[in-house]
Scaffold this active site. Structure first.
Site, PDB file in Angstrom:
ATOM      1  N   GLY A 289      58.671  16.440  67.595  1.00  0.00           N
ATOM      2  CA  GLY A 289      58.149  16.551  66.240  1.00  0.00           C
ATOM      3  C   GLY A 289      58.986  17.491  65.395  1.00  0.00           C
ATOM      4  O   GLY A 289      59.943  18.101  65.867  1.00  0.00           O
ATOM      5  N   ASP A 290      58.662  17.580  64.116  1.00  0.00           N
ATOM      6  CA  ASP A 290      59.336  18.484  63.169  1.00  0.00           C
ATOM      7  C   ASP A 290      60.815  18.130  63.001  1.00  0.00           C
ATOM      8  O   ASP A 290      61.622  18.991  62.658  1.00  0.00           O
ATOM      9  CB  ASP A 290      59.215  19.952  63.621  1.00  0.00           C
ATOM     10  CG  ASP A 290      57.783  20.359  63.913  1.00  0.00           C
ATOM     11  OD1 ASP A 290      56.926  20.115  63.050  1.00  0.00           O
ATOM     12  OD2 ASP A 290      57.525  20.901  64.999  1.00  0.00           O
ATOM     13  N   GLU A 291      61.175  16.868  63.197  1.00  0.00           N
ATOM     14  CA  GLU A 291      62.587  16.491  63.095  1.00  0.00           C
ATOM     15  C   GLU A 291      63.065  16.352  61.650  1.00  0.00           C
ATOM     16  O   GLU A 291      64.273  16.298  61.405  1.00  0.00           O
ATOM     17  CB  GLU A 291      62.838  15.150  63.822  1.00  0.00           C
ATOM     18  CG  GLU A 291      62.565  15.179  65.310  1.00  0.00           C
ATOM     19  CD  GLU A 291      61.155  14.728  65.644  1.00  0.00           C
ATOM     20  OE1 GLU A 291      60.866  14.520  66.831  1.00  0.00           O
ATOM     21  OE2 GLU A 291      60.337  14.585  64.705  1.00  0.00           O
ATOM     22  N   GLY A 292      62.146  16.242  60.705  1.00  0.00           N
ATOM     23  CA  GLY A 292      62.539  16.045  59.313  1.00  0.00           C
ATOM     24  C   GLY A 292      62.301  14.621  58.837  1.00  0.00           C
ATOM     25  O   GLY A 292      62.993  14.135  57.939  1.00  0.00           O
TER      26      GLY A 292
ATOM     27  N   ALA B 271      50.283  16.392  61.222  1.00  0.00           N
ATOM     28  CA  ALA B 271      51.627  16.083  60.738  1.00  0.00           C
ATOM     29  C   ALA B 271      51.942  16.972  59.538  1.00  0.00           C
ATOM     30  O   ALA B 271      51.067  17.290  58.737  1.00  0.00           O
ATOM     31  CB  ALA B 271      51.718  14.607  60.338  1.00  0.00           C
ATOM     32  N   GLY B 272      53.186  17.359  59.411  1.00  0.00           N
ATOM     33  CA  GLY B 272      53.638  18.138  58.258  1.00  0.00           C
ATOM     34  C   GLY B 272      54.989  17.619  57.808  1.00  0.00           C
ATOM     35  O   GLY B 272      56.021  18.112  58.241  1.00  0.00           O
ATOM     36  N   HIS B 273      54.990  16.579  56.978  1.00  0.00           N
ATOM     37  CA  HIS B 273      56.235  15.954  56.542  1.00  0.00           C
ATOM     38  C   HIS B 273      56.686  16.605  55.239  1.00  0.00           C
ATOM     39  O   HIS B 273      56.097  16.395  54.181  1.00  0.00           O
ATOM     40  CB  HIS B 273      56.049  14.450  56.376  1.00  0.00           C
ATOM     41  CG  HIS B 273      55.825  13.748  57.687  1.00  0.00           C
ATOM     42  ND1 HIS B 273      55.638  12.387  57.795  1.00  0.00           N
ATOM     43  CD2 HIS B 273      55.773  14.224  58.958  1.00  0.00           C
ATOM     44  CE1 HIS B 273      55.484  12.059  59.068  1.00  0.00           C
ATOM     45  NE2 HIS B 273      55.549  13.164  59.780  1.00  0.00           N
TER      46      HIS B 273
ATOM     47  N   THR C  94      46.565  22.051  67.240  1.00  0.00           N
ATOM     48  CA  THR C  94      46.463  22.592  65.880  1.00  0.00           C
ATOM     49  C   THR C  94      45.009  22.803  65.469  1.00  0.00           C
ATOM     50  O   THR C  94      44.738  23.277  64.369  1.00  0.00           O
ATOM     51  CB  THR C  94      47.137  21.652  64.867  1.00  0.00           C
ATOM     52  OG1 THR C  94      46.556  20.340  64.965  1.00  0.00           O
ATOM     53  CG2 THR C  94      48.637  21.565  65.116  1.00  0.00           C
TER      54      THR C  94
ATOM     55  N   GLN D  77      54.606  13.274  64.456  1.00  0.00           N
ATOM     56  CA  GLN D  77      54.988  13.965  65.693  1.00  0.00           C
ATOM     57  C   GLN D  77      56.316  13.390  66.226  1.00  0.00           C
ATOM     58  O   GLN D  77      57.117  12.920  65.441  1.00  0.00           O
ATOM     59  CB  GLN D  77      53.879  13.889  66.743  1.00  0.00           C
ATOM     60  CG  GLN D  77      52.648  14.724  66.429  1.00  0.00           C
ATOM     61  CD  GLN D  77      51.691  14.018  65.510  1.00  0.00           C
ATOM     62  OE1 GLN D  77      51.333  12.873  65.708  1.00  0.00           O
ATOM     63  NE2 GLN D  77      51.259  14.708  64.473  1.00  0.00           N
TER      64      GLN D  77
ATOM     65  N   THR E 190      51.002  24.631  60.472  1.00  0.00           N
ATOM     66  CA  THR E 190      50.354  25.804  61.064  1.00  0.00           C
ATOM     67  C   THR E 190      51.024  27.122  60.706  1.00  0.00           C
ATOM     68  O   THR E 190      50.402  28.176  60.794  1.00  0.00           O
ATOM     69  CB  THR E 190      50.356  25.683  62.592  1.00  0.00           C
ATOM     70  OG1 THR E 190      51.722  25.692  63.048  1.00  0.00           O
ATOM     71  CG2 THR E 190      49.690  24.386  63.039  1.00  0.00           C
TER      72      THR E 190
ATOM     73  N   ARG F 216      53.218  28.397  62.535  1.00  0.00           N
ATOM     74  CA  ARG F 216      53.605  29.012  63.801  1.00  0.00           C
ATOM     75  C   ARG F 216      55.119  28.961  64.000  1.00  0.00           C
ATOM     76  O   ARG F 216      55.750  27.956  63.661  1.00  0.00           O
ATOM     77  CB  ARG F 216      52.927  28.285  64.979  1.00  0.00           C
ATOM     78  CG  ARG F 216      51.442  28.490  65.059  1.00  0.00           C
ATOM     79  CD  ARG F 216      50.855  27.835  66.310  1.00  0.00           C
ATOM     80  NE  ARG F 216      50.986  26.382  66.271  1.00  0.00           N
ATOM     81  CZ  ARG F 216      50.488  25.579  67.213  1.00  0.00           C
ATOM     82  NH1 ARG F 216      49.864  26.089  68.259  1.00  0.00           N
ATOM     83  NH2 ARG F 216      50.628  24.270  67.121  1.00  0.00           N
TER      84      ARG F 216
END
Length: 423
Positions: A12-15, A39-41, A129, A224, A301, A303
Site C-alpha cells: 500500500g501507499d505506493e502513490g 485507503a488514503g489516495h 486503522t 492498499q 492515520t 503513522r
C-alpha cells in the site's frame, strides 16, 4: 472497450491516487473495486492537494463518471465528510459519483468491534486503522451485512437494529472500554445515510458492463497493495479484501475477459504500515532518511511508515498473481543524492537461498542485495527520458530485466507535471 486496472504492488501507499488522477484523462469512467476508508489516495495538482478515502480518484476530472463498486465497504459518516470537503473545492460530487447497491456499510459498532479485536490481540496485533473495515467484511462473508441497497428498504431500521444487537452481544464478551459514545455516533450515522441516499445508487454490475458495451473505457482503482491481499499477502498481517487484479472482477461485476491493461504501481523503494514481515526494512539512519525525504507518514492515520530498499522477489510475485502488463514507478526522486542504492534480488530463508516469497511470515528472512551507484541529479526537473541520469537509467533497466515487464510511467515528484510517460 476494456476495463483497465491500477493496482499497488507492495504494502500500500505506493502513490496510486496520483497515477489514477493522471490516467483518468484517458478514461471516461473511474471505479473503486475494494477496500474502505483506510485507503488514503493523495492527489496534488498545482497548489491544491487532497487525500481521498472512499471516493474514486477521477472525481477531480470534469467529465469522468466515478463508481464506488460493490466490493467496497462504505462508512456513511466518513463518506459525507470527504464529499463535503470536495464540494468545498467547487467540485459537484453528486454529479460525478455513483454508488453500488451491493456495497456493504460500516456501522458504528463495526468500529467498536475493530478496536476490541485489536486490543485483544495484544502484541500480536495486526495494525488495523480501527475504521471497522475488517468487521464489516466479516459480516459480509458471514452473511450478516447491511448493504447500500438496504437503505432504500422500508424495513432498514429493523435490519440495522438486529445487526447492532449482534455486535453488542459480541462486545459484551470483551473487557473493553468504548472509545466513543455509541448513541451519539449512531445518531450522526443515521443523518449521514440520508446524505448518502442523495447520490445515484446503481446496480454496479449492470452499470459497468453497460458502460463498456457503450464504448466507454473504465479504469478500475484498487486500494492498499498486493502484499496485503487477503489470500496472497503476508497473512494474517493483511487487509480484508482481494487487492489483486481478480478483485476488480468480483468488486465491480465484470468478467475476466473484459480486463485489458493491468497497471502495477510500486515505489522505487518499499514502505509498510503496521505489523508483519518486511524483509528489506531499514531500522537505521538510512531508513529514517527515506522516511523524511519521502514524507512517509500515513495519509489516513499519520503513522510513520516503515521504510526499506526495493524487494524484487516480492515485486515479481505481485506481478505474477495479477498479470501486470505495465509498471509505474513512484517516488524515484526520493532516492536522489544517495551514494548507493540497494535492491533485494533474493533472500536467504532459514539460511538457504530462496527467490520466492515464503509462505511462513515468521521465517528468518535475510535479503540478498545488489548495489547500484546513486545519482546526483534532480529527477523532479526531468521532463524527457534523455534528461535522466545514466545511473538512474541503469536502475530502471535492472528492474525491467528482473521483473520482465516494462516501466511505462515514472513519477518524479508529487505534482501532475512531474510525470514522465515512456514510449
Amino acid at each position: 472497450m476494456t476495463l483497465d486496472v491500477v493496482l499497488g504492488l507492495q504494502w500500500g501507499d505506493e502513490g496510486k491516487g496520483k497515477i489514477v488522477d493522471v490516467l483518468a484523462a484517458r478514461y471516461p469512467v473511474v471505479a473503486r473495486f475494494q477496500g474502505g476508508p483506510n485507503a488514503g489516495h493523495s492527489i496534488q495538482f498545482g497548489s491544491t492537494s487532497f487525500v481521498l478515502h472512499s471516493v474514486p480518484s477521477g472525481v477531480f476530472r470534469k467529465d469522468a463518471i466515478n463508481i464506488i463498486g460493490n466490493g467496497v465497504v462504505l462508512d456513511p459518516t466518513i463518506f459525507r465528510e470527504e464529499c463535503q470537503a470536495i464540494e468545498a473545492l467547487g467540485v459537484p460530487v453528486r454529479e460525478r459519483v455513483r454508488i453500488a447497491k451491493r456495497a456493504h456499510l460500516i456501522l458504528p459498532t463495526h468500529k467498536l468491534l475493530d478496536a476490541a479485536d485489536e486490543a485483544a490481540l495484544g502484541k500480536g496485533k495486526i495494525g488495523s486503522t480501527l475504521k471497522g473495515i475488517g468487521p464489516a467484511y466479516s459480516d459480509k462473508t458471514g452473511r450478516n451485512g447491511l448493504r447500500v441497497g438496504d437503505l432504500l428498504d422500508a424495513g432498514f431500521r429493523a435490519k440495522y437494529d438486529t445487526l447492532k444487537q449482534k455486535h453488542i452481544a459480541r462486545l459484551a464478551q470483551y473487557k473493553f472500554e468504548y472509545p466513543f459514545d455509541l448513541a451519539e455516533a449512531e445518531a450522526r450515522w443515521m443523518q449521514d445515510i440520508e446524505y448518502l441516499k442523495s447520490f445515484e445508487i446503481v446496480d454496479c454490475e449492470y452499470e459497468t458492463n453497460a458502460l463498456l458495451d457503450a464504448g466507454k473505457a473504465i479504469l478500475a482503482e484498487g486500494a492498499q497493495g498486493s502484499m496485503l491481499d487477503v489470500d496472497f499477502g503476508s497473512y494474517p498481517f493483511v487487509t480484508s479484501s482481494s487487492t489483486a487484479c481478480a478483485g476488480a472482477c468480483t468488486g465491480l461485476g465484470v468478467a475476466p475477459r473484459r480486463i485489458g491493461k493491468v497497471y502495477g504501481v510500486f515505489k522505487a523503494y518499499c514502505t509498510r504500515v503496521g505489523s508483519g514481515p518486511f524483509p528489506t526494512e531499514l531500522n537505521d539512519a538510512t531508513g529514517e532518511e527515506l522516511r523524511q525525504r519521502g514524507h512517509e507518514f500515513g495519509a489516513t492515520t499519520g503513522r510513520p511508515r516503515r521504510t526499506g530498499w526495493l524487494d524484487i522477489p516480492a515485486l515479481k510475485f505481485a506481478v505474477m498473481i495479477s498479470g501486470v502488463t505495465e509498471l509505474i514507478m513512484m517516488k524515484a526522486d526520493v532516492l536522489d543524492g544517495f551514494d548507493t542504492v540497494k535492491v533485494a534480488c533474493g533472500y536467504r530463508v532459514d539460511g538457504k537461498r530462496c527467490d520466492r516469497v515464503p509462505y511462513d511470515v515468521y521465517a528468518d528472512i535475510e535479503p540478498i542485495y545488489k548495489e547500484f551507484k546513486g545519482w546526483k541529479g534532480d529527477l523532479g526537473q526531468c521532463r524527457k527520458e534523455e534528461d535522466l541520469p545514466a545511473e538512474f537509467k541503469a536502475y530502471i533497466a535492472y528492474i525491467e530485466q528482473e521483473v520482465g515487464v516494462p516501466i511505462r510511467i515514472l513519477s518524479l515528484g508529487p505534482d501532475r507535471a512531474q510525470t514522465l510517460i515512456r514510449e
